[in-house]
Design a protein around this motif. Structure first.
Motif, mmCIF file in Angstrom:
data_model
loop_
_atom_site.group_PDB
_atom_site.id
_atom_site.type_symbol
_atom_site.label_atom_id
_atom_site.label_comp_id
_atom_site.label_asym_id
_atom_site.label_seq_id
_atom_site.Cartn_x
_atom_site.Cartn_y
_atom_site.Cartn_z
ATOM 1 N N GLY A 95 0.778 -1.240 0.000
ATOM 2 C CA GLY A 95 0.000 0.000 0.000
ATOM 3 C C GLY A 95 0.802 1.278 0.000
ATOM 4 O O GLY A 95 0.247 2.364 0.188
ATOM 5 N N GLY A 96 2.106 1.184 -0.216
ATOM 6 C CA GLY A 96 2.933 2.388 -0.276
ATOM 7 C C GLY A 96 2.847 3.040 -1.646
ATOM 8 O O GLY A 96 2.324 2.468 -2.602
ATOM 9 N N THR A 97 3.381 4.257 -1.740
ATOM 10 C CA THR A 97 3.371 5.001 -2.995
ATOM 11 C C THR A 97 4.790 5.381 -3.370
ATOM 12 O O THR A 97 5.527 5.935 -2.543
ATOM 13 N N ALA A 98 5.176 5.083 -4.592
ATOM 14 C CA ALA A 98 6.510 5.448 -5.076
ATOM 15 C C ALA A 98 6.672 6.959 -5.022
ATOM 16 O O ALA A 98 5.706 7.716 -5.193
ATOM 17 N N LEU A 99 7.891 7.419 -4.780
ATOM 18 C CA LEU A 99 8.142 8.849 -4.626
ATOM 19 C C LEU A 99 7.633 9.650 -5.821
ATOM 20 O O LEU A 99 7.013 10.707 -5.656
ATOM 21 N N LYS A 100 7.865 9.154 -7.017
ATOM 22 C CA LYS A 100 7.455 9.884 -8.216
ATOM 23 C C LYS A 100 5.947 10.075 -8.311
ATOM 24 O O LYS A 100 5.471 10.991 -8.997
ATOM 25 N N ASP A 101 5.190 9.234 -7.613
ATOM 26 C CA ASP A 101 3.732 9.293 -7.693
ATOM 27 C C ASP A 101 3.093 10.031 -6.504
ATOM 28 O O ASP A 101 1.874 10.141 -6.432
ATOM 29 N N ARG A 102 3.909 10.540 -5.603
ATOM 30 C CA ARG A 102 3.373 11.231 -4.433
ATOM 31 C C ARG A 102 3.011 12.671 -4.767
ATOM 32 O O ARG A 102 3.567 13.278 -5.686
ATOM 33 N N ASP A 146 2.971 16.671 -4.492
ATOM 34 C CA ASP A 146 4.104 17.571 -4.302
ATOM 35 C C ASP A 146 4.310 17.954 -2.839
ATOM 36 O O ASP A 146 5.448 18.123 -2.392
ATOM 37 N N SER A 147 3.229 18.082 -2.096
ATOM 38 C CA SER A 147 3.369 18.455 -0.689
ATOM 39 C C SER A 147 4.115 17.371 0.095
ATOM 40 O O SER A 147 4.909 17.675 0.997
ATOM 41 N N ARG A 148 3.873 16.117 -0.253
ATOM 42 C CA ARG A 148 4.585 15.021 0.405
ATOM 43 C C ARG A 148 6.060 14.996 0.001
ATOM 44 O O ARG A 148 6.935 14.721 0.826
ATOM 45 N N LYS A 149 6.343 15.275 -1.248
ATOM 46 C CA LYS A 149 7.724 15.316 -1.717
ATOM 47 C C LYS A 149 8.493 16.438 -1.018
ATOM 48 O O LYS A 149 9.644 16.260 -0.607
ATOM 49 N N GLU A 150 7.858 17.606 -0.896
ATOM 50 C CA GLU A 150 8.511 18.743 -0.241
ATOM 51 C C GLU A 150 8.763 18.460 1.233
ATOM 52 O O GLU A 150 9.824 18.784 1.765
ATOM 53 N N TYR A 151 7.789 17.832 1.886
ATOM 54 C CA TYR A 151 7.957 17.514 3.303
ATOM 55 C C TYR A 151 9.089 16.513 3.491
ATOM 56 O O TYR A 151 9.884 16.624 4.434
ATOM 57 N N ARG A 152 9.168 15.537 2.609
ATOM 58 C CA ARG A 152 10.229 14.528 2.687
ATOM 59 C C ARG A 152 11.598 15.188 2.661
ATOM 60 O O ARG A 152 12.479 14.844 3.461
ATOM 61 N N LEU A 153 11.802 16.150 1.756
ATOM 62 C CA LEU A 153 13.091 16.828 1.655
ATOM 63 C C LEU A 153 13.417 17.602 2.931
ATOM 64 O O LEU A 153 14.553 17.602 3.402
ATOM 65 N N GLN A 154 12.409 18.276 3.478
ATOM 66 C CA GLN A 154 12.615 19.004 4.727
ATOM 67 C C GLN A 154 12.973 18.048 5.862
ATOM 68 O O GLN A 154 13.873 18.326 6.675
ATOM 69 N N GLU A 155 12.279 16.930 5.917
ATOM 70 C CA GLU A 155 12.503 15.969 6.999
ATOM 71 C C GLU A 155 13.887 15.321 6.879
ATOM 72 O O GLU A 155 14.571 15.109 7.887
ATOM 73 N N ILE A 156 14.303 15.010 5.677
ATOM 74 C CA ILE A 156 15.637 14.452 5.477
ATOM 75 C C ILE A 156 16.690 15.425 5.989
ATOM 76 O O ILE A 156 17.624 15.043 6.713
ATOM 77 N N ALA A 157 16.548 16.693 5.635
ATOM 78 C CA ALA A 157 17.519 17.706 6.065
ATOM 79 C C ALA A 157 17.518 17.862 7.579
ATOM 80 O O ALA A 157 18.585 17.961 8.210
ATOM 81 N N ARG A 158 16.342 17.878 8.182
ATOM 82 C CA ARG A 158 16.250 18.023 9.642
ATOM 83 C C ARG A 158 16.876 16.844 10.360
ATOM 84 O O ARG A 158 17.634 17.010 11.318
ATOM 85 N N GLN A 159 16.548 15.643 9.916
ATOM 86 C CA GLN A 159 17.054 14.446 10.582
ATOM 87 C C GLN A 159 18.571 14.316 10.419
ATOM 88 O O GLN A 159 19.268 13.852 11.328
ATOM 89 N N ALA A 160 19.086 14.727 9.266
ATOM 90 C CA ALA A 160 20.527 14.694 9.053
ATOM 91 C C ALA A 160 21.228 15.668 9.999
ATOM 92 O O ALA A 160 22.258 15.340 10.603
ATOM 93 N N LYS A 161 20.667 16.858 10.137
ATOM 94 C CA LYS A 161 21.248 17.854 11.046
ATOM 95 C C LYS A 161 21.198 17.356 12.484
ATOM 96 O O LYS A 161 22.168 17.495 13.242
ATOM 97 N N LYS A 162 20.084 16.764 12.849
ATOM 98 C CA LYS A 162 19.913 16.222 14.201
ATOM 99 C C LYS A 162 20.949 15.136 14.495
ATOM 100 O O LYS A 162 21.486 15.046 15.610
#
Length: 203
Positions: A48-55, A57-73
């Motif tokens: 039941g997951g969704t490939a990144l390309k099919d998500r 745009d709001s989910r794609k943008e959030y993913r990028l923000q979360e990756i950056a935050r978690q990396a900094k953390k």
């Protein structure tokens, strides 16, 4: 002795951000780990997951923000949009499977280091982990024979497919995913603290 089955994709940014914390937790509690790389795209399709390309745009943008935050953390370098991504995860996964099998027969090497090295190569070093020379170099760098990149192809392909089937059957739906021998499931690198508390008998 507690045991952890570790299901993951070698092209997952959140698996990279787990770093080597799983290995540190396992060492603290005397736990063993079985590494089970799998095809994340196929897993999404089955659960039941969704490939990144099919998500959206709001989910794609959030993913990028979360990756950056978690990396900094975590204090880790990351390129949220690496040059060689999405790469074919099979070659690196087969090598990890072959390295694990070699260790079971008495060979040396740092398996956890290899797994993290593959992920770091993709997400922080701009290396193409689908290429044989990259995989061989990573094997050698972590104490394994480079030939495992070739000799383990058949076993790697079979185990890779079996890992997917097993994961679906056990309720795995993303990466990284940890299952203890008593059936407790933990999804995501942000649940490693919970896994630690569980193994300590506090959760």
């Amino acid at each position: 002795m507690p045991h952890i089955d570790y299901y993951f994709s070698t092209i997952s940014p959140f698996t990279y951000l787990a770093g080597t914390r799983l290995e540190e937790i396992a060492a603290r509690h005397g736990a063993t780990i079985t590494y089970k790389p799998l095809d994340i795209g196929a897993l999404f399709g089955r659960t039941g997951g969704t490939a990144l390309k099919d998500r959206h745009d709001s989910r794609k943008e959030y993913r990028l923000q979360e990756i950056a935050r978690q990396a900094k953390k975590a204090g880790m370098k990351i390129n949220p949009q690496p040059m060689f991504w999405p790469a074919n995860a099979a070659p690196s996964s087969y090598a990890i499977i072959a390295a694990q099998a070699a260790m079971a027969k008495g060979a040396g090497g740092d398996l956890g280091g290899l797994v993290h090295g593959v992920l770091r190569a993709c997400w922080a070093e701009e290396r193409d982990i689908s290429q044989d020379d990259t995989v061989r170099d990573l094997l050698t760098a972590h104490g394994f024979e480079a030939r495992l990149a070739d000799s383990g192809l058949l076993m790697g392909a079979e185990t890779y497919a079996n890992n997917l089937e097993e994961a679906v059957g056990k309720g795995v739906f993303g990466s990284p995913f940890y299952i203890t021998d008593c059936g407790q499931r933990f999804f995501g690198q942000d649940r490693l603290e919970d896994l630690d508390l569980h193994l300590a008998g506090k959760l």
